[in-house]
Design a protein around this motif. Sequence first.
Motif, PDB file in Angstrom:
ATOM      1  N   ASP A 242      16.177  -4.656  67.348  1.00  0.00           N
ATOM      2  CA  ASP A 242      16.688  -4.041  66.119  1.00  0.00           C
ATOM      3  C   ASP A 242      15.869  -4.340  64.862  1.00  0.00           C
ATOM      4  O   ASP A 242      16.208  -3.862  63.788  1.00  0.00           O
ATOM      5  N   VAL A 243      14.812  -5.095  64.983  1.00  0.00           N
ATOM      6  CA  VAL A 243      14.014  -5.459  63.813  1.00  0.00           C
ATOM      7  C   VAL A 243      13.009  -4.347  63.493  1.00  0.00           C
ATOM      8  O   VAL A 243      12.455  -3.723  64.391  1.00  0.00           O
ATOM      9  N   SER A 244      12.797  -4.117  62.197  1.00  0.00           N
ATOM     10  CA  SER A 244      11.785  -3.135  61.799  1.00  0.00           C
ATOM     11  C   SER A 244      10.408  -3.790  61.863  1.00  0.00           C
ATOM     12  O   SER A 244      10.275  -5.019  61.820  1.00  0.00           O
ATOM     13  N   ASP A 245       9.369  -2.974  61.955  1.00  0.00           N
ATOM     14  CA  ASP A 245       8.002  -3.504  61.975  1.00  0.00           C
ATOM     15  C   ASP A 245       7.715  -4.316  60.718  1.00  0.00           C
ATOM     16  O   ASP A 245       7.143  -5.400  60.791  1.00  0.00           O
ATOM     17  N   LYS A 246       8.100  -3.778  59.581  1.00  0.00           N
ATOM     18  CA  LYS A 246       7.830  -4.457  58.312  1.00  0.00           C
ATOM     19  C   LYS A 246       8.444  -5.853  58.278  1.00  0.00           C
ATOM     20  O   LYS A 246       7.787  -6.826  57.902  1.00  0.00           O
ATOM     21  N   VAL A 247       9.695  -5.958  58.696  1.00  0.00           N
ATOM     22  CA  VAL A 247      10.392  -7.244  58.659  1.00  0.00           C
ATOM     23  C   VAL A 247       9.811  -8.204  59.695  1.00  0.00           C
ATOM     24  O   VAL A 247       9.602  -9.391  59.404  1.00  0.00           O
ATOM     25  N   LEU A 248       9.528  -7.723  60.906  1.00  0.00           N
ATOM     26  CA  LEU A 248       8.959  -8.592  61.936  1.00  0.00           C
ATOM     27  C   LEU A 248       7.605  -9.145  61.480  1.00  0.00           C
ATOM     28  O   LEU A 248       7.341 -10.347  61.598  1.00  0.00           O
ATOM     29  N   ILE A 249       6.765  -8.292  60.927  1.00  0.00           N
ATOM     30  CA  ILE A 249       5.461  -8.741  60.442  1.00  0.00           C
ATOM     31  C   ILE A 249       5.629  -9.806  59.356  1.00  0.00           C
ATOM     32  O   ILE A 249       4.957 -10.833  59.369  1.00  0.00           O
ATOM     33  N   GLN A 250       6.546  -9.582  58.418  1.00  0.00           N
ATOM     34  CA  GLN A 250       6.760 -10.549  57.335  1.00  0.00           C
ATOM     35  C   GLN A 250       7.284 -11.871  57.872  1.00  0.00           C
ATOM     36  O   GLN A 250       6.839 -12.945  57.460  1.00  0.00           O
ATOM     37  N   GLN A 251       8.213 -11.811  58.821  1.00  0.00           N
ATOM     38  CA  GLN A 251       8.777 -13.052  59.348  1.00  0.00           C
ATOM     39  C   GLN A 251       7.733 -13.821  60.166  1.00  0.00           C
ATOM     40  O   GLN A 251       7.686 -15.048  60.114  1.00  0.00           O
ATOM     41  N   LEU A 252       6.867 -13.112  60.878  1.00  0.00           N
ATOM     42  CA  LEU A 252       5.772 -13.777  61.590  1.00  0.00           C
ATOM     43  C   LEU A 252       4.827 -14.453  60.596  1.00  0.00           C
ATOM     44  O   LEU A 252       4.396 -15.589  60.810  1.00  0.00           O
ATOM     45  N   LYS A 253       4.517 -13.767  59.493  1.00  0.00           N
ATOM     46  CA  LYS A 253       3.653 -14.359  58.469  1.00  0.00           C
ATOM     47  C   LYS A 253       4.291 -15.600  57.862  1.00  0.00           C
ATOM     48  O   LYS A 253       3.613 -16.603  57.615  1.00  0.00           O
ATOM     49  N   ASP A 254       5.596 -15.540  57.601  1.00  0.00           N
ATOM     50  CA  ASP A 254       6.310 -16.693  57.043  1.00  0.00           C
ATOM     51  C   ASP A 254       6.243 -17.887  57.992  1.00  0.00           C
ATOM     52  O   ASP A 254       5.972 -19.015  57.569  1.00  0.00           O
ATOM     53  N   LEU A 255       6.503 -17.647  59.274  1.00  0.00           N
ATOM     54  CA  LEU A 255       6.475 -18.735  60.260  1.00  0.00           C
ATOM     55  C   LEU A 255       5.066 -19.304  60.417  1.00  0.00           C
ATOM     56  O   LEU A 255       4.894 -20.510  60.611  1.00  0.00           O
ATOM     57  N   GLU A 256       4.067 -18.446  60.295  1.00  0.00           N
ATOM     58  CA  GLU A 256       2.681 -18.922  60.347  1.00  0.00           C
ATOM     59  C   GLU A 256       2.380 -19.789  59.116  1.00  0.00           C
ATOM     60  O   GLU A 256       1.772 -20.856  59.233  1.00  0.00           O
ATOM     61  N   ALA A 257       2.826 -19.344  57.954  1.00  0.00           N
ATOM     62  CA  ALA A 257       2.610 -20.109  56.723  1.00  0.00           C
ATOM     63  C   ALA A 257       3.312 -21.467  56.787  1.00  0.00           C
ATOM     64  O   ALA A 257       2.805 -22.458  56.247  1.00  0.00           O
ATOM     65  N   ASP A 258       4.451 -21.523  57.471  1.00  0.00           N
ATOM     66  CA  ASP A 258       5.195 -22.781  57.641  1.00  0.00           C
ATOM     67  C   ASP A 258       4.639 -23.621  58.785  1.00  0.00           C
ATOM     68  O   ASP A 258       5.191 -24.673  59.112  1.00  0.00           O
ATOM     69  N   GLN A 259       3.583 -23.130  59.426  1.00  0.00           N
ATOM     70  CA  GLN A 259       2.861 -23.834  60.487  1.00  0.00           C
ATOM     71  C   GLN A 259       3.704 -24.129  61.721  1.00  0.00           C
ATOM     72  O   GLN A 259       3.472 -25.101  62.426  1.00  0.00           O
ATOM     73  N   VAL A 260       4.681 -23.249  61.998  1.00  0.00           N
ATOM     74  CA  VAL A 260       5.450 -23.396  63.235  1.00  0.00           C
ATOM     75  C   VAL A 260       4.973 -22.426  64.304  1.00  0.00           C
ATOM     76  O   VAL A 260       5.324 -22.574  65.469  1.00  0.00           O
ATOM     77  N   LEU A 261       4.162 -21.450  63.898  1.00  0.00           N
ATOM     78  CA  LEU A 261       3.502 -20.622  64.901  1.00  0.00           C
ATOM     79  C   LEU A 261       2.071 -20.375  64.478  1.00  0.00           C
ATOM     80  O   LEU A 261       1.723 -20.480  63.306  1.00  0.00           O
ATOM     81  N   ALA A 262       1.259 -20.090  65.480  1.00  0.00           N
ATOM     82  CA  ALA A 262      -0.164 -19.819  65.251  1.00  0.00           C
ATOM     83  C   ALA A 262      -0.465 -18.401  65.714  1.00  0.00           C
ATOM     84  O   ALA A 262       0.015 -17.965  66.763  1.00  0.00           O
ATOM     85  N   ARG A 263      -1.243 -17.704  64.923  1.00  0.00           N
ATOM     86  CA  ARG A 263      -1.673 -16.342  65.237  1.00  0.00           C
ATOM     87  C   ARG A 263      -3.122 -16.420  65.690  1.00  0.00           C
ATOM     88  O   ARG A 263      -3.978 -16.964  64.992  1.00  0.00           O
ATOM     89  N   THR A 264      -3.391 -15.879  66.875  1.00  0.00           N
ATOM     90  CA  THR A 264      -4.754 -15.873  67.399  1.00  0.00           C
ATOM     91  C   THR A 264      -5.243 -14.437  67.472  1.00  0.00           C
ATOM     92  O   THR A 264      -4.647 -13.607  68.152  1.00  0.00           O
ATOM     93  N   ASP A 265      -6.310 -14.160  66.742  1.00  0.00           N
ATOM     94  CA  ASP A 265      -6.947 -12.846  66.750  1.00  0.00           C
ATOM     95  C   ASP A 265      -8.199 -12.972  67.612  1.00  0.00           C
ATOM     96  O   ASP A 265      -9.107 -13.735  67.295  1.00  0.00           O
ATOM     97  N   TYR A 266      -8.232 -12.219  68.702  1.00  0.00           N
ATOM     98  CA  TYR A 266      -9.330 -12.327  69.647  1.00  0.00           C
ATOM     99  C   TYR A 266     -10.565 -11.509  69.249  1.00  0.00           C
ATOM    100  O   TYR A 266     -11.554 -11.515  69.966  1.00  0.00           O
ATOM    101  N   LYS A 267     -10.490 -10.823  68.114  1.00  0.00           N
ATOM    102  CA  LYS A 267     -11.633 -10.049  67.587  1.00  0.00           C
ATOM    103  C   LYS A 267     -12.194  -9.090  68.635  1.00  0.00           C
ATOM    104  O   LYS A 267     -13.403  -9.040  68.871  1.00  0.00           O
ATOM    105  N   GLU A 268     -11.301  -8.370  69.289  1.00  0.00           N
ATOM    106  CA  GLU A 268     -11.694  -7.407  70.316  1.00  0.00           C
ATOM    107  C   GLU A 268     -11.333  -6.002  69.873  1.00  0.00           C
ATOM    108  O   GLU A 268     -10.531  -5.811  68.966  1.00  0.00           O
TER     109      GLU A 268
END
Length: 122
Positions: free
Chosen positions: A50-76
Amino acid sequence: MTPTPPEVCDSGCGLNATLRVISGKWKPLILFFLRDGPKRYGELRRLIRDVSDKVLIQQLKDLEADQVLARTDYKEVPPRVDYALTPLGRGLAEAIIPLCTWGTQNAAEMARIFAKRDALPS
């Protein structure tokens, strides 16, 4: 050292820090689903229906900023990115499990309570 009782919890209380990190409707679910291992954005989007893309992206960014999750970009090409819990996030995700258990054990009673509450005039 004795923990501060909840009735005198101030801004230094551990619960305040926890709630600040998990505040937001979807953050606890994100942490819950990442506890089993890294997930790509599309996987999280399917798991949290039920989450919108905008909200999911923002919440992922927040959790990354709080250092509880890490985002890995494989540059592919095509782009491949995944999200995983950090050690700090793993501890937080494990702390959420008892809340999940409580919700499961009390789901029927809570459904009755919510239905009754929702039927009250606003």
